[in-house]
Design a protein around this motif. Structure first.
Motif, PDB file in Angstrom:
ATOM      1  N   PHE A   1     -24.404 -21.406  16.504  1.00 39.67           N
ATOM      2  CA  PHE A   1     -24.197 -21.863  18.003  1.00 39.67           C
ATOM      3  C   PHE A   1     -25.128 -22.843  18.554  1.00 39.67           C
ATOM      4  O   PHE A   1     -24.424 -23.514  19.262  1.00 39.67           O
ATOM      5  CB  PHE A   1     -25.287 -20.010  18.473  1.00 39.67           C
ATOM      6  CG  PHE A   1     -23.387 -19.835  18.042  1.00 39.67           C
ATOM      7  CD1 PHE A   1     -22.074 -19.976  18.439  1.00 39.67           C
ATOM      8  CD2 PHE A   1     -24.078 -17.619  17.648  1.00 39.67           C
ATOM      9  CE1 PHE A   1     -21.421 -18.249  18.432  1.00 39.67           C
ATOM     10  CE2 PHE A   1     -22.891 -17.187  17.355  1.00 39.67           C
ATOM     11  CZ  PHE A   1     -21.644 -16.803  17.958  1.00 39.67           C
TER      12      PHE A   1
ATOM     13  N   LYS B   1     -26.378 -17.429  12.363  1.00 33.62           N
ATOM     14  CA  LYS B   1     -25.552 -17.681  13.130  1.00 33.62           C
ATOM     15  C   LYS B   1     -25.741 -18.696  14.243  1.00 33.62           C
ATOM     16  O   LYS B   1     -25.198 -18.977  14.614  1.00 33.62           O
ATOM     17  CB  LYS B   1     -24.878 -16.196  13.463  1.00 33.62           C
ATOM     18  CG  LYS B   1     -24.129 -15.806  12.152  1.00 33.62           C
ATOM     19  CD  LYS B   1     -23.604 -14.333  12.471  1.00 33.62           C
ATOM     20  CE  LYS B   1     -22.819 -13.985  11.576  1.00 33.62           C
ATOM     21  NZ  LYS B   1     -22.051 -13.212  11.816  1.00 33.62           N
ATOM     22  N   LYS B   2     -26.804 -17.984  14.754  1.00 33.94           N
ATOM     23  CA  LYS B   2     -27.762 -18.915  15.453  1.00 33.94           C
ATOM     24  C   LYS B   2     -27.794 -20.383  15.250  1.00 33.94           C
ATOM     25  O   LYS B   2     -27.366 -21.350  16.682  1.00 33.94           O
ATOM     26  CB  LYS B   2     -29.472 -18.705  15.527  1.00 33.94           C
ATOM     27  CG  LYS B   2     -29.535 -19.142  16.611  1.00 33.94           C
ATOM     28  CD  LYS B   2     -31.381 -18.631  17.316  1.00 33.94           C
ATOM     29  CE  LYS B   2     -32.394 -18.799  17.745  1.00 33.94           C
ATOM     30  NZ  LYS B   2     -32.100 -20.551  17.782  1.00 33.94           N
TER      31      LYS B   2
ATOM     32  N   GLN C   1     -22.670 -15.531  23.052  1.00 35.02           N
ATOM     33  CA  GLN C   1     -22.072 -14.677  21.821  1.00 35.02           C
ATOM     34  C   GLN C   1     -23.908 -14.655  21.027  1.00 35.02           C
ATOM     35  O   GLN C   1     -24.120 -14.202  20.275  1.00 35.02           O
ATOM     36  CB  GLN C   1     -21.747 -16.163  20.960  1.00 35.02           C
ATOM     37  CG  GLN C   1     -19.946 -15.847  21.618  1.00 35.02           C
ATOM     38  CD  GLN C   1     -19.052 -16.666  20.866  1.00 35.02           C
ATOM     39  OE1 GLN C   1     -19.478 -17.755  20.100  1.00 35.02           O
ATOM     40  NE2 GLN C   1     -17.761 -15.789  20.765  1.00 35.02           N
ATOM     41  N   LYS C   2     -24.226 -15.794  21.214  1.00 37.43           N
ATOM     42  CA  LYS C   2     -25.976 -16.314  20.835  1.00 37.43           C
ATOM     43  C   LYS C   2     -26.427 -14.556  20.748  1.00 37.43           C
ATOM     44  O   LYS C   2     -27.343 -14.687  20.579  1.00 37.43           O
ATOM     45  CB  LYS C   2     -26.390 -17.368  20.881  1.00 37.43           C
ATOM     46  CG  LYS C   2     -27.675 -18.414  20.334  1.00 37.43           C
ATOM     47  CD  LYS C   2     -27.742 -19.760  20.822  1.00 37.43           C
ATOM     48  CE  LYS C   2     -29.378 -18.966  21.188  1.00 37.43           C
ATOM     49  NZ  LYS C   2     -29.823 -21.050  22.339  1.00 37.43           N
TER      50      LYS C   2
ATOM     51  N   LYS D   1     -19.968 -19.826  27.284  1.00 38.05           N
ATOM     52  CA  LYS D   1     -19.406 -18.882  26.151  1.00 38.05           C
ATOM     53  C   LYS D   1     -20.715 -18.140  24.855  1.00 38.05           C
ATOM     54  O   LYS D   1     -20.401 -17.194  24.265  1.00 38.05           O
ATOM     55  CB  LYS D   1     -18.483 -19.352  25.860  1.00 38.05           C
ATOM     56  CG  LYS D   1     -17.140 -17.706  24.741  1.00 38.05           C
ATOM     57  CD  LYS D   1     -15.959 -18.403  25.024  1.00 38.05           C
ATOM     58  CE  LYS D   1     -15.539 -18.085  23.653  1.00 38.05           C
ATOM     59  NZ  LYS D   1     -13.742 -18.361  23.325  1.00 38.05           N
ATOM     60  N   LEU D   2     -21.190 -19.709  24.465  1.00 35.65           N
ATOM     61  CA  LEU D   2     -22.011 -19.445  22.995  1.00 35.65           C
ATOM     62  C   LEU D   2     -22.891 -18.857  23.441  1.00 35.65           C
ATOM     63  O   LEU D   2     -23.929 -18.221  22.318  1.00 35.65           O
ATOM     64  CB  LEU D   2     -21.510 -20.919  22.643  1.00 35.65           C
ATOM     65  CG  LEU D   2     -20.326 -21.914  21.890  1.00 35.65           C
ATOM     66  CD1 LEU D   2     -20.696 -23.290  21.677  1.00 35.65           C
ATOM     67  CD2 LEU D   2     -19.739 -20.905  20.823  1.00 35.65           C
TER      68      LEU D   2
ATOM     69  N   LYS E   1     -25.645 -11.735  22.132  1.00 38.15           N
ATOM     70  CA  LYS E   1     -25.194 -11.069  21.375  1.00 38.15           C
ATOM     71  C   LYS E   1     -25.824 -10.896  20.062  1.00 38.15           C
ATOM     72  O   LYS E   1     -25.866  -9.513  19.624  1.00 38.15           O
ATOM     73  CB  LYS E   1     -23.547 -11.007  21.897  1.00 38.15           C
ATOM     74  CG  LYS E   1     -23.147  -9.450  21.049  1.00 38.15           C
ATOM     75  CD  LYS E   1     -21.604 -10.128  21.003  1.00 38.15           C
ATOM     76  CE  LYS E   1     -20.527  -8.590  20.769  1.00 38.15           C
ATOM     77  NZ  LYS E   1     -18.980  -8.848  21.729  1.00 38.15           N
ATOM     78  N   ILE E   2     -25.373 -12.005  19.608  1.00 42.69           N
ATOM     79  CA  ILE E   2     -26.304 -11.598  17.643  1.00 42.69           C
ATOM     80  C   ILE E   2     -27.571 -11.474  17.644  1.00 42.69           C
ATOM     81  O   ILE E   2     -27.890 -11.171  16.798  1.00 42.69           O
ATOM     82  CB  ILE E   2     -26.042 -12.863  16.868  1.00 42.69           C
ATOM     83  CG1 ILE E   2     -26.181 -13.880  17.269  1.00 42.69           C
ATOM     84  CG2 ILE E   2     -24.384 -13.211  17.097  1.00 42.69           C
ATOM     85  CD1 ILE E   2     -26.484 -15.654  16.707  1.00 42.69           C
TER      86      ILE E   2
END
Length: 136
Positions: free
Chosen positions: A100, A96-97, A75-76, A71-72, A78-79
């Motif tokens: 994560f 943000k990276k 999300q990584k 999941k993480l 996605k950003i």
């Protein structure tokens, strides 16, 4: 009592034993009594039964942590897409990276600990580990 206060005469027949020598002797005596084949069988059975009882819970935790890592990672990714499309600037992306990455690393460390616990789910391995300890 080896010395009297009044006459200060030393009539002591006790001999001193150095602390290091005494500690070594006590540890060796404990090893001889604890690491007998009978005791090692008892200990390995208890450790094996404990691990076996907790094995299912550990497997559930491992699965949950692996899903959390996936999941993480999504999300990584996605950003990264947001950054490539100009929605997120480089500074925010790196911030943000990094968060994560730290979370993923923490989860991987927990995963390694849990997988190590299940590595000994075998009486023979536990017994061999105890034999190795006895030789130290």
């Amino acid at each position: 009592m080896c010395r009297r206060r009044k006459d200060k005469v030393n009539k002591c027949t006790n001999t001193a034993i150095r602390k290091e020598i005494l500690e070594t002797l006590v540890i060796e005596a404990l090893k001889e009594n604890i690491f007998t084949p009978t005791q090692m069988n008892i200990i390995s059975d208890k450790v094996y039964n404990y691990l076996k009882e907790n094995y299912l819970n550990t497997q559930k935790k491992i699965i949950r942590i692996k899903k959390e890592i996936e999941k993480l990672q999504l999300q990584k990714d996605k950003i990264l897409n947001y950054n490539l499309n100009g929605v997120l600037n480089n500074k925010e992306y790196i911030k943000k990276k990094t968060l994560f990455d730290e979370e993923i690393l923490n989860h991987k460390e927990n995963l390694i600990k849990l997988e190590f616990d299940t590595k000994f789910l075998n009486r023979d391995k536990v017994f061999k580990y105890l034999e190795k300890l006895a030789k130290k």
